[in-house]
Enzyme design. Structure first.
Site, short mmCIF file in Angstrom:
data_model
loop_
_atom_site.label_atom_id
_atom_site.label_comp_id
_atom_site.label_asym_id
_atom_site.label_seq_id
_atom_site.Cartn_x
_atom_site.Cartn_y
_atom_site.Cartn_z
CG ASP A 81 2.83 8.47 -1.87
OD1 ASP A 81 3.03 8.86 -3.03
OD2 ASP A 81 1.89 8.85 -1.16
CD GLU A 121 16.92 -5.70 9.79
OE1 GLU A 121 16.20 -6.60 9.29
OE2 GLU A 121 16.56 -4.99 10.74
C1 NOJ Z 1 2.04 11.20 -4.33
C2 NOJ Z 1 1.71 10.30 -5.47
O1 NOJ Z 1 2.72 10.39 -6.45
C3 NOJ Z 1 0.37 10.74 -6.00
O2 NOJ Z 1 0.05 10.13 -7.21
C4 NOJ Z 1 -0.65 10.44 -4.94
O3 NOJ Z 1 -1.92 10.89 -5.35
C5 NOJ Z 1 -0.29 11.13 -3.63
N1 NOJ Z 1 1.09 10.96 -3.27
C6 NOJ Z 1 -1.12 10.59 -2.50
O4 NOJ Z 1 -0.71 9.28 -2.23
#
Ligand code: NOJ
Length: 551
Positions: free
Chosen positions: A220, A263
């Site tokens: 993310d 790994e």
């Molecule tokens: C991207 C994620 O897809 C979204 O849903 C989230 O709110 C933000 N990152 C923060 O983690």
């Protein structure tokens, strides 16, 4: 039934590079299927519907965050990276799910959120208690404020969700204290990736899940991880949508993650690098780093032949070894049926309010979404399908304000409607809400209300209708698997009139999409394998894609 992944090389590459041409289903756990009856989807619900996904023909599932979380941002605020939120189940459920999915030939990718944590993560609680200058505060971005009494935040960074990017704390002795950085909600403090403890922690988290058998990690906010420790003010004139990033350090972090993934043969790292501009995205793609990144330029692109042609070319010329990924929608953006039914068919996170101002012709949007699905699934590389896309669900724009959950809605004081409209629980069966999302006799209603018109878009209803979106996706994925030249193999553009995209995959497969307003002739010696809508004799109608057998 879907074939279990073969250990032999296939059109998707060898079994170690299965992800290069895979069809990956994004499963947004809280809205997929609720087995417990509390109105929120869970792992037992997901397990019960694995056969549905096998039947659909996908190769892998990407799960949105399933960890213990106070759920301020639907799980993207993680309190414990090594467990499962009781809302969704237990670690034993996750283990069983991984095993059962593998038995059906389906790989599992999970979300890891390394840019930020939760204000209820023990590390953050410890940091608050430890006081200024402590080593544990160094895992986050604590800074004194500026101006008289330190009343002003340390710099001008804004939260991506709206409002300031800094929150002031009260120190353990009760005095007004330092500020901490949160690029998202205040409940999501940013980690400091200059801290060796943070780096070690995430390498360990990766190993924890790889050891449990997951096949990949979706990272993310992967572009935001590393900040310049000087924390300079953002200048709007810089034109850089990512003012926070120290690019060299980002690459260094990616390399360290890749070393861990290497790994474990056959594991993939997918970066969420949210840049709708292909040239900027290219700066995050290097050999020996993330295996792939999400294709936001494609996701943001309007329904326009020239624009799509350009973004496809740009995607295919991304540097390094990363195969293309093709994404039409996800849990952060408007559903495609609605988007394509608007007068402006582009999408831009910053302008969601503007897009919601348009009416949408859902019939037109559905027609285009069907055409886009076949176009997308014919392109070289991996394809992501956001749950409900295969049912043709639309963006629910009329959720009552008091039922909205997205922090974006609240932090912008309703200025930005947020993302709830794309997260409404799936309709499985029956003729009225909850459409089988919750079990019969459930004590709670679905966490967001489902439109009653979705009775025609349930899995049961669409399974019974030969011309449904679901049947189109099933047919397309079956052909995609069977055709040697699809998946991760080259494409070649073919001459076509204005407004039409035509390309071949190998000597005997052609995809033609008509984005113009007039029917166009089909090649005379070709036969249709699959079409997104009815064909006129020898003609491809507007907003329609056909897959052809040629040669
Ligand atoms: C991207 C994620 O897809 C979204 O849903 C989230 O709110 C933000 N990152 C923060 O983690």
């Amino acid at each position: 039934m879907h074939k279990p992944t073969s250990p032999e090389p296939s059109s998707s590459g060898s079994s170690d590079t299965w992800w290069r041409g895979a069809a990956i289903y994004q499963l947004y756990v809280r809205s997929f299927a609720d087995a417990s009856g509390d109105g929120i989807g869970d792992l037992a619900g997901a397990r019960a519907h694995l056969p549905y996904l096998a039947e659909l023909g996908i190769d892998a599932i990407w799960f949105n965050p399933w960890y213990p979380s106070p759920q301020f941002d639907a799980g993207y605020d993680i309190a414990d990276y090594r467990s499962i939120d009781p809302l969704f189940g237990t670690l034993a459920d996750a283990d069983a799910l991984i095993t059962e999915a593998h038995a059906l030939g389906i790989k599992i990718i999970i979300d890891v959120v390394p840019n930020h944590s939760s204000s209820l993560n023990p590390w953050f609680i410890e940091a608050l208690a430890a006081g200024p200058g402590s080593a544990v505060r160094d895992r986050f971005w604590f800074r004194p404020g500026i101006g008289p009494g330190g009343n002003q935040p340390p710099n001008n960074w804004q939260s991506i969700f709206g409002g300031p990017g800094w929150t002031r704390i009260t120190e353990p002795d009760g005095t007004p204290g330092e500020w901490y950085l949160h690029l998202f909600a205040p409940e999501q403090p940013d980690f400091n990736w200059d801290s060796p403890a943070v780096r070690r922690e995430f390498e360990d988290v990766l190993r924890f899940w790889f050891d449990r058998g997951v096949d990949g990690i979706r990272i993310d906010s992967a572009a935001l991880l590393a900040k310049d420790p000087a924390l300079p003010d953002y200048s709007p004139d810089s034109g850089d949508p990512n003012p926070y990033t120290d690019l060299d350090e980002v690459h260094e972090i990616y390399r360290s993650w890749r070393a861990v993934a290497d790994e474990y043969p056959g594991r993939v790292l997918v970066g969420e690098v949210w840049l709708p501009d292909a040239a900027r995205l290219a700066r995050y793609v290097n050999p020996g780093e993330l295996h792939t990144v999400f294709n936001f330029p494609y996701l943001s692109c309007p329904w326009d032949a020239a624009a799509l042609h350009q973004v496809i070319d740009q995607t295919l010329s991304l540097p390094g070894e990363a195969p293309a990924t093709w994404v039409l929608s996800n849990h952060d953006v408007d559903r495609i049926v609605t988007r394509y039914g608007r007068a402006d068919t582009a999408f831009d996170l910053q302008r969601r309010r503007y897009f919601h101002g348009f009416g949408a012709d859902l019939q037109l949007g559905t027609r285009r979404a069907r055409a886009a699905a076949l176009l997308t699934m014919a392109l070289p590389g991996a394809v992501y399908i956001y749950q409900g896309e295969e049912l043709g669900l639309w963006e629910v724009q009329d959720i009552p304000d008091e039922l909205r959950q997205d922090p974006i809605f609240y932090r912008t004081h309703g200025g930005d409607p947020g993302r709830d409209g794309s997260r409404v629980p799936l309709p499985w069966s029956g003729t009225e809400p909850p459409f089988g999302f919750t079990p019969a006799g459930a004590s709670a209603v679905p966490w967001l209300p489902q439109p009653k018109e979705w009775r025609d878009l349930t899995v049961a209803a669409e399974s019974a209708r030969a011309d449904s979106m679901l049947r189109l996706y099933q047919d397309a994925l079956r052909i995609r698997h069977a055709e040697e030249s699809l998946g991760d193999a080259p494409m070649s553009w073919q001459p076509s009139p204005d407004g039409v995209l035509a390309f071949d995959r190998g000597p005997s497969f052609r995809c033609v999409t008509n984005l113009s307003s007039e029917p166009v002739p089909l090649p005379p010696d070709a036969s249709a394998l699959l079409a997104s809508g009815p064909l006129d004799t020898g003609l491809l109608p507007p907003d329609t894609t056909v897959w052809l057998r040629i040669g």
